[in-house]
Write an enzyme that holds these catalytic residues in place. Structure first.
Site, mmCIF file in Angstrom:
data_model
loop_
_atom_site.group_PDB
_atom_site.id
_atom_site.type_symbol
_atom_site.label_atom_id
_atom_site.label_comp_id
_atom_site.label_asym_id
_atom_site.label_seq_id
_atom_site.Cartn_x
_atom_site.Cartn_y
_atom_site.Cartn_z
ATOM 1 N N ALA A 10 0.794 -1.200 -0.195
ATOM 2 C CA ALA A 10 0.009 -0.032 -0.120
ATOM 3 C C ALA A 10 0.833 1.164 -0.124
ATOM 4 O O ALA A 10 0.451 2.392 -0.626
ATOM 5 C CB ALA A 10 -0.869 0.001 1.167
ATOM 6 N N LYS B 79 3.028 -16.972 0.271
ATOM 7 C CA LYS B 79 4.387 -16.123 0.360
ATOM 8 C C LYS B 79 4.523 -15.263 1.760
ATOM 9 O O LYS B 79 5.735 -14.897 2.054
ATOM 10 C CB LYS B 79 4.257 -15.032 -0.739
ATOM 11 C CG LYS B 79 2.890 -14.543 -1.068
ATOM 12 C CD LYS B 79 3.107 -13.038 0.041
ATOM 13 C CE LYS B 79 1.692 -12.314 -0.109
ATOM 14 N NZ LYS B 79 1.665 -11.014 0.871
ATOM 15 N N VAL C 144 -2.940 -7.082 11.370
ATOM 16 C CA VAL C 144 -2.830 -8.597 11.469
ATOM 17 C C VAL C 144 -1.710 -9.180 10.702
ATOM 18 O O VAL C 144 -1.388 -8.567 9.435
ATOM 19 C CB VAL C 144 -4.246 -9.118 10.480
ATOM 20 C CG1 VAL C 144 -4.247 -10.434 10.571
ATOM 21 C CG2 VAL C 144 -5.461 -8.877 11.576
#
Length: 338
Positions: free
Chosen positions: A145, A196, A284
């Site tokens: 982001a 991943k 998280v």
């Protein structure tokens, strides 16, 4: 063509994607449960708990009212942590039923459900009635982001069995710095996106322990091998794992401090306890939970995943990281093709 897009989830990724869609000329409603977060986004155009030093478009409207968010939305983008997918999807289904509305569902969640090992699209299919969802598209790829916020060149994948809907999402999101490719392999895209994060924890741990480029390259390469192995066992196209939602996402997540999974691994390598790492992160850490799900799933399917096994022992059985690395390096010698 201008679309109305509803975005569920105002964390770092959800809010930045919502902002990107506004910049692309679409009408966007962003939903959050947190009234304080909503007020700051609407009034000050900031989201400091997730995106420091970033100002959002004044055209982005944020609300705690899911019905207002969804009403008239052509597309619904879900960016919710894996453990919250079902709860939000149930509420979404109820509101769509009340509105008697069908929308295209897109999700950008990366993980596997605990105990059931379901992928996000499987959970969404179970919780949202088919008459309220035109299709489900996965948006995945190497995309922090923080980088998208500063308009760093980014390429991701829109995966859907129906390529026409993948192409709709491709056109919706693509612009001069954010390029979307299409793929019809939903299974591969979701497994690559979830697994991943496990390898990223390992990569961060290696650096925290003082290892260098050779070790990181070895971990990423062999990590990709076991990601592909598990995905293919569930019907994924092996070629997906050398694409954006495979090696692309793996490389960016396992090499960047912007990755919370990498940062978690780094702190573990520095000697911090897992509970402290989780509590201090503030967001998280999907890889911690995905490690457990992938470990259990690989045992059920008898798929060898030695790196995942090692990280599971570290995270859930308290094994020393150095011991886990030593055991990985002293395993029986084998072919790279296995």
């Amino acid at each position: 063509m201008t679309e109305k897009v509803a975005v569920l989830g105002a964390g770092s990724w959800g809010s930045v994607l919502a902002n990107l869609l506004v910049e692309n000329g679409h009408t966007v409603e962003l939903w959050s449960r947190d009234q304080e977060q909503v007020d700051r986004l609407n009034q000050e155009h900031v989201n400091p708990a997730y995106m420091k030093n970033f100002t959002y478009s004044s055209k982005l409207h944020v609300t705690t009212d899911m019905k207002a968010t969804l009403k008239g939305a052509d597309v619904i983008l879900i960016v919710i942590p894996t453990k919250g997918i079902r709860q939000v999807a149930r509420k979404l289904n109820a509101v769509l039923a009340e509105l008697d509305q069908q929308s295209l569902i897109v999700h950008a969640t990366k993980g596997l459900e605990q105990n059931t090992y379901k992928r996000p699209s499987e959970m969404l299919k179970e919780e949202i009635d088919p008459k309220y969802r035109r299709d489900i598209v996965v948006l995945s790829g190497p995309s922090h982001a923080e980088s998208v916020a500063i308009k760093d060149m980014t390429a991701v994948t829109a995966a859907c069995a129906n390529l026409a809907d993948a192409e709709k999402v491709q056109k919706l999101f693509s612009n001069s710095y954010f390029r979307v490719y299409t793929n019809d392999d939903v299974i591969g895209a979701e497994f690559g996106a979830a697994l991943k994060n496990i390898i990223a924890i390992g990569a961060g741990a290696l650096q925290g322990l003082g290892y260098h480029d050779n070790a990181r390259a070895a971990l990423i390469t062999r990590g990709l091998a076991e990601i592909r192995r598990l995905g293919v066992a569930f019907g994924a196209n092996p070629m997906t794992f050398i694409g954006l939602s495979g090696v692309g996402d793996l490389v960016v997540t396992a090499t960047s401090k912007n990755s919370r999974n990498w940062r978690a691994g780094y702190q573990l390598g520095q000697g911090q306890q897992l509970d402290d790492v989780i509590n201090n992160m503030g967001m998280v850490i999907e890889g911690v939970y995905t490690t457990k799900a992938a470990y259990e799933l690989s045992k059920k399917r008898q798929v060898p995943m030695p790196i995942t096994d090692a990280l599971y022992r570290v995270l859930y059985e308290g094994e020393d990281i150095k011991t886990a690395i030593s055991q990985l390096m002293s395993r029986d010698l084998t072919s790279e093709m296995e």
